[in-house]
Each structure stands twice: as structure tokens, then as C-alpha cells.
Design a protein around this motif. Structure first.
Motif, PDB file in Angstrom:
ATOM      1  N   LYS A 227       5.078   9.228 -41.551  1.00 36.30           N
ATOM      2  CA  LYS A 227       6.313   9.907 -41.924  1.00 36.30           C
ATOM      3  C   LYS A 227       6.693   9.474 -43.331  1.00 36.30           C
ATOM      4  O   LYS A 227       7.082   8.335 -43.565  1.00 36.30           O
ATOM      5  CB  LYS A 227       7.437   9.565 -40.942  1.00 36.30           C
ATOM      6  N   THR A 238       4.608  15.611 -45.028  1.00 36.79           N
ATOM      7  CA  THR A 238       3.537  15.001 -44.241  1.00 36.79           C
ATOM      8  C   THR A 238       2.862  13.903 -45.053  1.00 36.79           C
ATOM      9  O   THR A 238       2.366  14.142 -46.155  1.00 36.79           O
ATOM     10  CB  THR A 238       2.481  16.040 -43.835  1.00 36.79           C
ATOM     11  N   SER A 272      -2.007  16.870 -36.599  1.00 35.92           N
ATOM     12  CA  SER A 272      -1.358  15.990 -35.629  1.00 35.92           C
ATOM     13  C   SER A 272      -2.352  15.311 -34.694  1.00 35.92           C
ATOM     14  O   SER A 272      -1.995  14.377 -33.974  1.00 35.92           O
ATOM     15  CB  SER A 272      -0.334  16.783 -34.805  1.00 35.92           C
ATOM     16  N   GLU A 276      -1.203   8.351 -35.664  1.00 34.78           N
ATOM     17  CA  GLU A 276       0.002   8.110 -36.452  1.00 34.78           C
ATOM     18  C   GLU A 276       0.090   6.638 -36.819  1.00 34.78           C
ATOM     19  O   GLU A 276      -0.244   5.769 -36.026  1.00 34.78           O
ATOM     20  CB  GLU A 276       1.248   8.531 -35.666  1.00 34.78           C
TER      21      GLU A 276
END
Length: 303
Positions: A227, A238, A272, A276
Motif C-alpha cells: 500500500k 498500487t 492481487s 502483500e
């Protein structure tokens, strides 16, 4: 650095003396012109793919004329319509019609300033990369940096097209052993624009004051998502962490152009699927990582 290739076929495969003579004759001519710094035009293979079959003879000849007339570094010239018409032995109205075709094809841009002749600018006809500069110096890598870049690019919409994607790219630095190190990193804003004819431009701005910020792992596979603190259209940009093996600042043009096209057409769900990671102060995120002697002598970011 030249690309490495397997040398399994000789560079000259001559079947007879005439074949060999013709090839060597042309090769020597190219070398002579290069050593003599003879003027030339750059005509890339993508022109054949996009325009050669569609352009009629007149506009095609005029485009070549502008290529020969253009400044080699910046692609502009100041030849008047009358001068061009005299060169081709035709009417100025015909030249105007040819120019209209080239403008519609996004091959040239014409502008008149004051009483001077129109300036003709050659426009790129394939995907390219542009290093952007801020209109004024900003001491911190904050939201104002991205806002300034967006403003500049949007003001040039007639040239670049619409902004379709914005990314915050992160890469760890590396030591002499080619391993990632937390004392160095490279970060940039990567803004992608797309013209109506489909041509993509990757606008790069390297962040200079973010060496203390990073992600919470030194190991990045194909990619990782984070983030970003930057906002575009009121949404977080992004953040894309990439492996350190291919460097943006090392002029890896082929790899970056390939990345440009992939990012331009990537769906959100495809990005995605990457893991992350957290983004923030390196000292907080990687407290347990020890610095090597080589890292301790570093200034914290890559030049």
C-alpha cells in the motif's frame, strides 16, 4: 553491453563470390558512414508494422522528408510549406493534405509560434520511456511530488494521451554478491499513459529522499504488492516491489518496456495474486536484519 548470443551460424553465409562481395560491400559502406559521422535518419522496424502498408506515397515521402530535415536529437524542423512544395515540385495545397494525413496518424505535430514558419515535430510511433522532471524542486518525497507530475503529464494530454495507471515501484539494492541489502533501495513513480492509437509511454520519476523507507522482507519473488502512501484520484497508488536482479537505473530498456506493456493491460485480480508486504520505516520493519560491513559503509540509498 552487447547481448550474449549463441554463435551457431556464421555472420556471413555466402553461397558464391557475388553473394559475399555484395554483403561485404554493404557492410563496408555502413562502417565508412559511421566512422565519417554521416547524417542519417532513425527509422525503426515498428514503422513498417504500423504505417508502411497504410501510408500513401505522398504522405510517406513527406514523412521521410521531415525525418531527413529533423534535428537528430530532438526531431524538429522549421521548413515552410512553400519550401517543401518546391522540393517536391507540387502545389502547397498538396503538401497541406499530406501534412493532415501525418497529423491524423500521430506521426507529426505542427505548431506555429509568432510569425515564424511552423515547427514540425516527429512523434514516437512505438512504446517508449520518459524520465520526467518536477517543474519546481520539492525537498520531500510527498504527495506534492506525484500531484506535480500528474499535472505536467495531463497538460500534455495532446501528446501522451490519457493516464491509465500509476505505480509506486520499489527495489532493494544489492551487494557485490548480488544479494539484496536493506541499506540501499531504488524507488520511483511509474505513470503509464496511452494514446488513442494505442502507443504507451512509461513516465519515470526516481524518488531521491525515500532511502529510509522500504518493505518488511528482503526476499521478493516475481513481485509483491504494498500500500503506497501516494494517492491518485483519491485512491492509494498500487505499490509494486520487484526483484533486485533487473535494475531500472541500469538501462534495462527491453525489460522495462516489457513491464510497461504488462502493467498497462494487467487486471487488478492478476496483481492481487502476488503476496502483500508492508511498506514503512526500514528500521521498524526489518529490526532483526543485521547489516554487513559492506552495508554499514553505504549512505542508505542508491545514486
Amino acid at each position: 553491453m552487447a547481448k550474449k548470443r549463441f554463435n551457431i551460424i556464421p555472420s556471413i553465409t555466402a553461397e558464391d563470390d557475388t553473394d559475399l562481395a555484395l554483403k561485404e560491400y554493404y557492410s563496408s559502406w555502413r562502417k565508412t558512414n559511421s566512422e565519417n559521422n554521416s547524417s542519417f535518419i532513425a527509422l525503426y522496424s515498428s514503422f513498417k508494422e504500423k504505417h508502411l502498408a497504410d501510408l500513401e506515397a505522398g504522405p510517406l515521402r513527406l514523412y521521410l522528408y521531415f525525418c531527413f530535415a529533423a534535428n537528430n536529437s530532438y526531431g524538429h524542423s522549421w521548413h515552410s510549406i512553400q519550401k517543401i512544395a518546391d522540393f517536391f515540385g507540387t502545389q502547397t495545397r498538396t503538401i497541406d493534405n499530406w501534412i493532415k494525413v501525418l497529423v491524423e496518424k500521430n506521426l507529426i505535430y505542427r505548431e506555429q509560434k509568432g510569425k515564424k514558419s511552423h515547427t514540425t515535430y516527429l512523434i514516437p510511433y512505438s512504446n517508449t520511456l520518459v524520465k520526467q522532471k518536477l517543474p519546481k524542486k520539492i525537498k520531500e518525497d510527498n504527495q506534492q511530488v506525484l500531484d506535480s507530475l500528474i499535472k505536467v503529464i495531463q497538460q500534455r494530454k495532446f501528446l501522451y494521451g490519457d493516464i491509465i495507471k500509476v505505480f509506486h515501484i520499489f527495489q532493494w539494492g544489492k551487494n557485490k554478491s548480488e544479494k539484496p541489502v536493506k541499506s540501499k533501495n531504488e524507488q520511483l513513480l511509474f505513470i503509464i499513459t496511452k494514446r488513442e492509437d494505442g502507443i504507451l509511454t512509461g513516465h519515470q520519476y526516481f524518488l531521491r529522499n525515500s532511502g529510509h523507507l522500504g518493505i518488511n522482507t528482503l526476499e521478493v519473488g516475481d513481485a509483491a504488492i504494498f500500500k503506497s502512501p501516494f494517492l491518485f484520484n483519491n485512491e492509494h497508488v498500487t505499490g509494486l516491489a520487484l526483484p533486485h536482479s533487473i535494475r531500472f537505473k541500469d538501462s534495462n530498456t527491453d525489460a522495462i518496456l516489457d513491464l510497461l506493456e504488462k502493467l498497462a493491460y494487467a487486471e487488478d485480480w492478476q496483481l492481487s495474486e502476488h503476496p502483500e508486504v508492508e511498506y514503512g520505516e526500514i528500521s521498524d520493519l526489518l529490526q532483526d536484519e543485521e547489516l554487513s560491513d559492506e552495508e554499514l559503509s553505504s549512505d542508505g540509498h542508491e545514486e
